[in-house]
Design a protein around this motif. Structure first.
Motif, short mmCIF file in Angstrom:
data_model
loop_
_atom_site.label_atom_id
_atom_site.label_comp_id
_atom_site.label_asym_id
_atom_site.label_seq_id
_atom_site.Cartn_x
_atom_site.Cartn_y
_atom_site.Cartn_z
N ALA A 1 -46.25 12.37 -46.35
CA ALA A 1 -46.75 12.34 -44.97
C ALA A 1 -45.83 13.17 -44.08
O ALA A 1 -44.61 13.25 -44.30
N ASP B 1 -51.55 10.88 -46.16
CA ASP B 1 -50.58 9.86 -45.74
C ASP B 1 -49.43 9.69 -46.73
O ASP B 1 -48.59 8.82 -46.56
N GLU C 1 -49.57 8.53 -49.62
CA GLU C 1 -49.82 7.40 -50.52
C GLU C 1 -51.17 7.52 -51.23
O GLU C 1 -51.72 6.53 -51.70
N PRO D 1 -49.74 4.86 -42.75
CA PRO D 1 -50.70 4.51 -43.81
C PRO D 1 -51.84 3.66 -43.27
O PRO D 1 -51.63 2.63 -42.64
#
Length: 324
Positions: A7, A147, A149, A211
């Motif tokens: 991110a 992000d 993730e 997130p």
């Protein structure tokens, strides 16, 4: 650990950007665009190293004069134009260290085929001392928002446009994003901003700020030309299960009677600040304050980007971060 682009709010080792210098592209906006880029570089360089591409000896001299005493590395490379978010590599992080992903660049669907742009990714990756892995399909960095993730946000208007990868459908695009960038979930938004020559890059429309948290513009004024696109993006993001926060749009911004794709969303998150493009509208201060609330601990700096916008983008479009 899957190799992914972290991110943008994660720590950076450096930021790569470029100095405008082509008279035939910028015309009367060249000198003021150079001043706007220099102001952005000064803001970013207060908290992270900036590596600046200069296309010619004269451009480097002008950049050095504008940036004396600033923490900048100067690199000579004959690129076409300054949009490093799209022509440069995407830097990925994994347990094995950094890697750079380079994609085919076709001038935003064949609109702007400029000599040198197809070599930027290799030059920047080499300058950052990061190995480059090349991929044969067309993807610009401004077309995706991540992000770190596994979540990706993009637009149908761009990534499904037949002028990019005409033989790839939605499922194949998602497969390539998973394979090459470790992206596991994709939120497809619809249209981008009116008259955006990138065919709707997501970094003008939607930005992940944590997130599961997506920032989107809300329409400003009764004649905002992108009100429908904003409303559709809000609906899709909420249906996808994301939390949505809103930023005032600049409203209707015109140059010579034509609506231009002005956006406060095209910010760059540096280690110590967030640089937000503003355009001299009544909504600038509220937009900067709204972004500042999303990034506590960082200075939020609104800088004019009207002249950079004449070239087609803003601060996020001309930067590319290297993860720490």
């Amino acid at each position: 650990m899957t190799a992914r682009q972290p991110a943008e709010w994660m720590p950076h080792a450096a930021c790569w950007t470029a100095f405008p210098s082509a008279d035939d592209l910028w015309e009367d906006d060249l000198a003021p665009a150079q001043a706007e880029v220099a102001a952005m570089v000064r803001a970013i360089a207060a908290s992270e190293r900036v590596e600046l591409l200069c296309a010619t000896e004269g451009a480097e001299a002008a950049a050095r004069a504008a940036l004396g005493g600033v923490n900048v590395g100067f690199h000579r490379y004959a690129f076409g134009d300054i949009w490093l978010r799209d022509t440069g590599p995407l830097f990925l992080s994994s347990a094995h260290g950094l890697a750079a992903a380079g994609f085919r660049f076709n001038g935003w669907g064949g609109k702007y085929d400029l000599a040198g742009d197809d070599g930027v990714a290799a030059f920047v990756a080499d300058g950052a001392d990061v190995p480059l892995v090349r991929h044969a399909w067309v993807l610009e960095g401004g077309a995706i928002e991540v992000d770190g993730e596994g979540l990706c946000v993009t637009t149908e208007a761009c990534l499904l446009n037949p002028n990019r990868n005409p033989h790839m459908d939605r499922f194949e695009v998602e497969s390539h994003l998973r394979r090459d960038l470790g992206l596991e979930r994709v939120l497809w938004l619809g249209d981008g901003l009116l008259n955006d020559h990138t065919d709707g890059h997501v970094d003008n429309l939607a930005r992940l700020v944590a997130p599961g948290v997506l920032a989107l513009p809300h329409a400003s004024g009764t004649d905002d030309p992108n009100a429908d696109a904003f409303a559709d993006a809000h609906d899709r993001a909420r249906d996808f299960g994301l939390d949505v926060v809103t930023i005032p749009s600049p409203g209707r911004v015109e140059v010579d009677g034509e609506v231009v794709p002005a956006s406060h969303m095209n910010w760059y998150v540096a280690n110590g600040c967030v640089v937000v493009p503003v355009y001299g509208t009544a909504y600038d201060d509220a937009a900067v304050a709204a972004v500042a609330a999303l990034f506590p601990g960082r200075d939020c700096i609104g800088l004019r980007a009207n002249h950079i916008l004449t070239g087609g983008g803003s601060f996020h479009c001309i930067t590319q971060q290297v993860p720490a």
